[in-house]
Motif scaffolding. Structure first.
Motif, PDB file in Angstrom:
ATOM      1  N   LEU A   1     130.370  55.237  18.115  1.00 13.83           N
ATOM      2  CA  LEU A   1     129.152  56.033  17.974  1.00 13.83           C
ATOM      3  C   LEU A   1     128.064  55.558  18.932  1.00 13.83           C
ATOM      4  CD1 LEU A   1     128.929  56.517  14.102  1.00 13.83           C
ATOM      5  CD2 LEU A   1     129.570  58.195  15.830  1.00 13.83           C
ATOM      6  N   ILE A   2     127.966  54.251  19.105  1.00 16.42           N
ATOM      7  CA  ILE A   2     126.961  53.702  20.022  1.00 16.42           C
ATOM      8  C   ILE A   2     127.280  54.120  21.458  1.00 16.42           C
ATOM      9  CG2 ILE A   2     126.030  51.562  20.996  1.00 16.42           C
ATOM     10  CD1 ILE A   2     126.454  50.303  18.212  1.00 16.42           C
ATOM     11  N   ILE A   3     128.544  54.008  21.846  1.00 19.75           N
ATOM     12  CA  ILE A   3     128.961  54.419  23.200  1.00 19.75           C
ATOM     13  C   ILE A   3     128.726  55.916  23.392  1.00 19.75           C
ATOM     14  CG2 ILE A   3     130.947  54.676  24.743  1.00 19.75           C
ATOM     15  CD1 ILE A   3     131.985  52.015  23.578  1.00 19.75           C
ATOM     16  N   GLY A   4     129.043  56.698  22.371  1.00 16.43           N
ATOM     17  CA  GLY A   4     128.806  58.142  22.434  1.00 16.43           C
ATOM     18  C   GLY A   4     127.327  58.459  22.596  1.00 16.43           C
ATOM     19  N   ASP A   5     126.467  57.729  21.871  1.00 19.04           N
ATOM     20  CA  ASP A   5     125.029  57.930  21.998  1.00 19.04           C
ATOM     21  C   ASP A   5     124.538  57.599  23.401  1.00 19.04           C
ATOM     22  OD1 ASP A   5     124.874  58.751  19.392  1.00 19.04           O
ATOM     23  OD2 ASP A   5     124.010  56.878  18.614  1.00 19.04           O
ATOM     24  N   ILE A   6     125.053  56.514  23.960  1.00 12.69           N
ATOM     25  CA  ILE A   6     124.655  56.123  25.314  1.00 12.69           C
ATOM     26  C   ILE A   6     125.092  57.186  26.321  1.00 12.69           C
ATOM     27  CG2 ILE A   6     125.067  54.442  27.165  1.00 12.69           C
ATOM     28  CD1 ILE A   6     125.176  52.298  24.944  1.00 12.69           C
ATOM     29  N   ILE A   7     126.330  57.642  26.202  1.00 17.67           N
ATOM     30  CA  ILE A   7     126.836  58.678  27.119  1.00 17.67           C
ATOM     31  C   ILE A   7     126.022  59.951  26.975  1.00 17.67           C
ATOM     32  CG2 ILE A   7     128.800  60.192  27.600  1.00 17.67           C
ATOM     33  CD1 ILE A   7     130.616  57.795  26.932  1.00 17.67           C
ATOM     34  N   PHE A   8     125.720  60.352  25.754  1.00 15.87           N
ATOM     35  CA  PHE A   8     124.932  61.562  25.531  1.00 15.87           C
ATOM     36  C   PHE A   8     123.533  61.418  26.130  1.00 15.87           C
ATOM     37  CE2 PHE A   8     122.076  64.183  22.907  1.00 15.87           C
ATOM     38  CZ  PHE A   8     122.639  65.411  23.159  1.00 15.87           C
ATOM     39  N   GLY A   9     122.901  60.266  25.939  1.00 19.25           N
ATOM     40  CA  GLY A   9     121.561  60.038  26.487  1.00 19.25           C
ATOM     41  C   GLY A   9     121.542  60.070  27.997  1.00 19.25           C
ATOM     42  N   VAL A  10     122.513  59.418  28.618  1.00 22.54           N
ATOM     43  CA  VAL A  10     122.584  59.400  30.079  1.00 22.54           C
ATOM     44  C   VAL A  10     122.840  60.812  30.617  1.00 22.54           C
ATOM     45  CG1 VAL A  10     123.955  58.554  32.039  1.00 22.54           C
ATOM     46  CG2 VAL A  10     123.261  56.977  30.234  1.00 22.54           C
ATOM     47  N   THR A  11     123.717  61.556  29.957  1.00 24.71           N
ATOM     48  CA  THR A  11     123.997  62.927  30.372  1.00 24.71           C
ATOM     49  C   THR A  11     122.750  63.793  30.255  1.00 24.71           C
ATOM     50  OG1 THR A  11     126.273  62.669  29.608  1.00 24.71           O
ATOM     51  CG2 THR A  11     125.502  64.912  29.986  1.00 24.71           C
ATOM     52  N   PHE A  12     122.027  63.629  29.161  1.00 27.89           N
ATOM     53  CA  PHE A  12     120.802  64.386  28.935  1.00 27.89           C
ATOM     54  C   PHE A  12     119.779  64.097  30.031  1.00 27.89           C
ATOM     55  CE2 PHE A  12     116.622  64.690  26.706  1.00 27.89           C
ATOM     56  CZ  PHE A  12     116.624  66.065  26.504  1.00 27.89           C
TER      57      PHE A  12
END
Length: 174
Positions: free
Chosen positions: A75-86
């Motif tokens: 979940l943490i990795i997913g959040d980081i990926i989502f934030g960077v993509t955003f």
């Protein structure tokens, strides 16, 4: 007597279809213009530096809040990926806006500096999609005319060349 009434009803149907078509075309045109304005506004907002800073603050706030929640590593990795993509969305939009503006400026300069060029393409970036499509059709027709003219010139040149070669051959034979 039934035949004239049938024609009259057919005319009424055709008249109704024409009115319906014009009404639908008007609605479509209005919707298209509204959508183009919305897209223009969205690209302006997304390509703004302040929008990026606001998004960066939101992503940092989200990440900081998620640190205090006991999450799985995925979940943490997913959040980081989502934030960077955003955040990448804003960076890409900003660079595209800059590239697009510089390209339009260069093209406008070239068109304005060339005397026989058509000024209809100046500031094409502010034209509607329909206007751009119409200009594109005009230039496609112009290109087709030039192609036909080139073919005619080639044929005329070949005829003249053949004629000159035949005359030269006849002179050599004599």
């Amino acid at each position: 007597m039934k035949l004239p009434s049938l024609k009259l009803s057919q005319l009424k149907i055709i008249e109704y279809q024409n009115k319906y078509y014009l009404h639908m075309n008007k609605i479509y045109s209005h919707t298209e213009n509204l959508f183009e304005k919305l897209v223009s506004l969205a690209t302006t907002i997304l390509g703004n530096s302040i929008s990026f800073l606001i998004a960066l603050c939101l992503v940092l706030f989200w990440w900081i809040n998620s640190l205090f929640i006991n999450n799985d590593t995925h979940l943490i990795i997913g959040d980081i990926i989502f934030g960077v993509t955003f955040l990448s969305l804003f960076i890409i939009q900003k660079s595209f806006n800059r590239f697009s503006a510089s390209l339009h400026l260069k093209i406008n300069e070239l068109v304005s500096s060339h005397e026989p060029a058509s000024n209809a393409v100046m500031n094409a970036e502010i034209k509607t999609e329909r206007e751009i499509t119409e200009l594109s059709k005009e230039y496609s027709e112009l290109a087709e005319q030039i192609k036909d003219l080139n073919e005619e010139i080639k044929e005329e040149f070949n005829r003249e060349l053949d004629k000159t070669l035949n005359e030269d051959e006849n002179q050599i034979k004599e």
